[in-house]
Write a protein that holds these residues in place. Structure first.
Motif, mmCIF file in Angstrom:
data_model
loop_
_atom_site.group_PDB
_atom_site.id
_atom_site.type_symbol
_atom_site.label_atom_id
_atom_site.label_comp_id
_atom_site.label_asym_id
_atom_site.label_seq_id
_atom_site.Cartn_x
_atom_site.Cartn_y
_atom_site.Cartn_z
ATOM 1 N N ALA A 179 4.721 15.013 -7.824
ATOM 2 C CA ALA A 179 3.363 14.482 -8.005
ATOM 3 C C ALA A 179 3.309 13.475 -9.151
ATOM 4 O O ALA A 179 2.579 12.479 -9.085
ATOM 5 N N SER A 180 4.091 13.697 -10.206
ATOM 6 C CA SER A 180 4.084 12.750 -11.320
ATOM 7 C C SER A 180 4.771 11.447 -10.934
ATOM 8 O O SER A 180 4.396 10.375 -11.411
ATOM 9 N N VAL A 181 5.770 11.524 -10.049
ATOM 10 C CA VAL A 181 6.402 10.304 -9.534
ATOM 11 C C VAL A 181 5.382 9.521 -8.716
ATOM 12 O O VAL A 181 5.231 8.309 -8.886
ATOM 13 N N ALA A 182 4.670 10.223 -7.835
ATOM 14 C CA ALA A 182 3.643 9.563 -7.020
ATOM 15 C C ALA A 182 2.601 8.902 -7.914
ATOM 16 O O ALA A 182 2.205 7.758 -7.685
ATOM 17 N N LYS A 183 2.167 9.598 -8.968
ATOM 18 C CA LYS A 183 1.175 9.048 -9.892
ATOM 19 C C LYS A 183 1.679 7.753 -10.515
ATOM 20 O O LYS A 183 0.958 6.750 -10.546
ATOM 21 N N GLU A 184 2.900 7.757 -11.025
ATOM 22 C CA GLU A 184 3.462 6.560 -11.661
ATOM 23 C C GLU A 184 3.544 5.403 -10.674
ATOM 24 O O GLU A 184 3.183 4.263 -10.996
ATOM 25 N N LEU A 185 4.026 5.663 -9.474
ATOM 26 C CA LEU A 185 4.177 4.594 -8.478
ATOM 27 C C LEU A 185 2.831 4.096 -7.972
ATOM 28 O O LEU A 185 2.659 2.891 -7.736
ATOM 29 N N LEU A 186 1.868 4.994 -7.821
ATOM 30 C CA LEU A 186 0.521 4.574 -7.419
ATOM 31 C C LEU A 186 -0.116 3.709 -8.508
ATOM 32 O O LEU A 186 -0.759 2.695 -8.208
ATOM 33 N N ILE A 224 -1.457 -0.147 -8.115
ATOM 34 C CA ILE A 224 -2.805 -0.575 -8.512
ATOM 35 C C ILE A 224 -2.718 -1.715 -9.522
ATOM 36 O O ILE A 224 -3.420 -2.721 -9.409
ATOM 37 N N ASP A 225 -1.836 -1.572 -10.518
ATOM 38 C CA ASP A 225 -1.659 -2.632 -11.517
ATOM 39 C C ASP A 225 -1.178 -3.931 -10.869
ATOM 40 O O ASP A 225 -1.449 -5.022 -11.390
ATOM 41 N N ALA A 226 -0.475 -3.821 -9.745
ATOM 42 C CA ALA A 226 0.020 -5.005 -9.040
ATOM 43 C C ALA A 226 -1.032 -5.584 -8.097
ATOM 44 O O ALA A 226 -0.743 -6.485 -7.313
ATOM 45 N N GLY A 227 -2.258 -5.058 -8.155
ATOM 46 C CA GLY A 227 -3.350 -5.604 -7.367
ATOM 47 C C GLY A 227 -3.435 -5.104 -5.941
ATOM 48 O O GLY A 227 -4.133 -5.706 -5.114
ATOM 49 N N ALA A 228 -2.773 -4.014 -5.633
ATOM 50 C CA ALA A 228 -2.801 -3.493 -4.258
ATOM 51 C C ALA A 228 -4.217 -3.085 -3.867
ATOM 52 O O ALA A 228 -4.938 -2.483 -4.646
ATOM 53 N N THR A 229 -4.576 -3.434 -2.630
ATOM 54 C CA THR A 229 -5.850 -2.992 -2.067
ATOM 55 C C THR A 229 -5.624 -1.998 -0.942
ATOM 56 O O THR A 229 -6.568 -1.358 -0.478
ATOM 57 N N GLN A 230 -4.382 -1.884 -0.493
ATOM 58 C CA GLN A 230 -3.993 -0.896 0.512
ATOM 59 C C GLN A 230 -2.719 -0.222 0.023
ATOM 60 O O GLN A 230 -1.732 -0.896 -0.279
ATOM 61 N N ILE A 231 -2.760 1.103 -0.046
ATOM 62 C CA ILE A 231 -1.601 1.870 -0.499
ATOM 63 C C ILE A 231 -1.406 3.038 0.460
ATOM 64 O O ILE A 231 -2.354 3.761 0.754
ATOM 65 N N THR A 232 -0.180 3.205 0.927
ATOM 66 C CA THR A 232 0.154 4.331 1.784
ATOM 67 C C THR A 232 1.189 5.184 1.072
ATOM 68 O O THR A 232 2.228 4.681 0.638
ATOM 69 N N LEU A 233 0.911 6.469 0.946
ATOM 70 C CA LEU A 233 1.825 7.427 0.344
ATOM 71 C C LEU A 233 2.311 8.350 1.436
ATOM 72 O O LEU A 233 1.505 8.978 2.124
ATOM 73 N N GLN A 283 11.561 13.292 0.298
ATOM 74 C CA GLN A 283 11.231 11.865 0.284
ATOM 75 C C GLN A 283 9.807 11.671 -0.204
ATOM 76 O O GLN A 283 8.905 12.443 0.109
ATOM 77 N N LEU A 284 9.638 10.606 -0.963
ATOM 78 C CA LEU A 284 8.332 10.171 -1.420
ATOM 79 C C LEU A 284 8.351 8.654 -1.302
ATOM 80 O O LEU A 284 9.187 7.996 -1.907
ATOM 81 N N GLN A 285 7.472 8.123 -0.479
ATOM 82 C CA GLN A 285 7.482 6.683 -0.214
ATOM 83 C C GLN A 285 6.100 6.107 -0.463
ATOM 84 O O GLN A 285 5.093 6.660 -0.039
ATOM 85 N N ILE A 286 6.068 4.971 -1.158
ATOM 86 C CA ILE A 286 4.830 4.236 -1.401
ATOM 87 C C ILE A 286 5.008 2.849 -0.787
ATOM 88 O O ILE A 286 5.997 2.166 -1.057
ATOM 89 N N VAL A 287 4.057 2.456 0.031
ATOM 90 C CA VAL A 287 4.029 1.110 0.591
ATOM 91 C C VAL A 287 2.675 0.530 0.221
ATOM 92 O O VAL A 287 1.648 1.184 0.409
ATOM 93 N N ASP A 288 2.682 -0.689 -0.326
ATOM 94 C CA ASP A 288 1.410 -1.284 -0.737
ATOM 95 C C ASP A 288 1.440 -2.789 -0.517
ATOM 96 O O ASP A 288 2.485 -3.363 -0.237
#
Length: 111
Positions: free
Chosen positions: A25-32, A36-45, A54-59
């Motif tokens: 969960a802390s990895v997900a928090k950091e990546l999310l 957000i800091d990179a200006g993402a308006t769509q994020i998929t976890l 596996q934990l994957q973030i696509v934004d």
């Protein structure tokens, strides 16, 4: 009296990783936060086995230029501050440049 010693780099990095990476969960928090800091308006976890397998973030954020990918995984490498003076003007969720290095020290990472 106990001897004081300087830890080797690997051990020190594992301790630093523990500060950032307590559980998936802390990895997900950091990546999310990075997304957000990179200006993402769509994020998929996407998570498999609670983030252990596996934990994957696509934004759709601005991301990291290909030429800087390797540098992004070095401890304290960041695009968000350049000097101590910048610390009083931070307007992002993260800025220390530890998340990617810490995550990579305890996980298999693909970019």
């Amino acid at each position: 009296m106990a001897e004081i010693r300087v830890l080797d780099k690997h051990t020190a990095e594992l301790i630093a990783a523990g500060e950032v990476v307590e559980r998936p969960a802390s990895v997900a928090k950091e990546l999310l936060e990075n997304a957000i800091d990179a200006g993402a308006t769509q994020i998929t976890l996407s998570v498999t086995r609670g983030g252990i397998a596996q934990l994957q973030i696509v934004d759709n954020g601005s991301g990291i230029e290909a030429e800087y990918i390797d540098k992004a995984f070095i401890r304290h490498a960041t695009s968000k501050i350049a000097s101590a003076e910048d610390l009083s003007h931070i307007h992002t969720l993260g800025f220390r440049g530890e998340a990617l290095a810490s995550i990579a020290s305890v996980a298999k990472v693909e970019v």
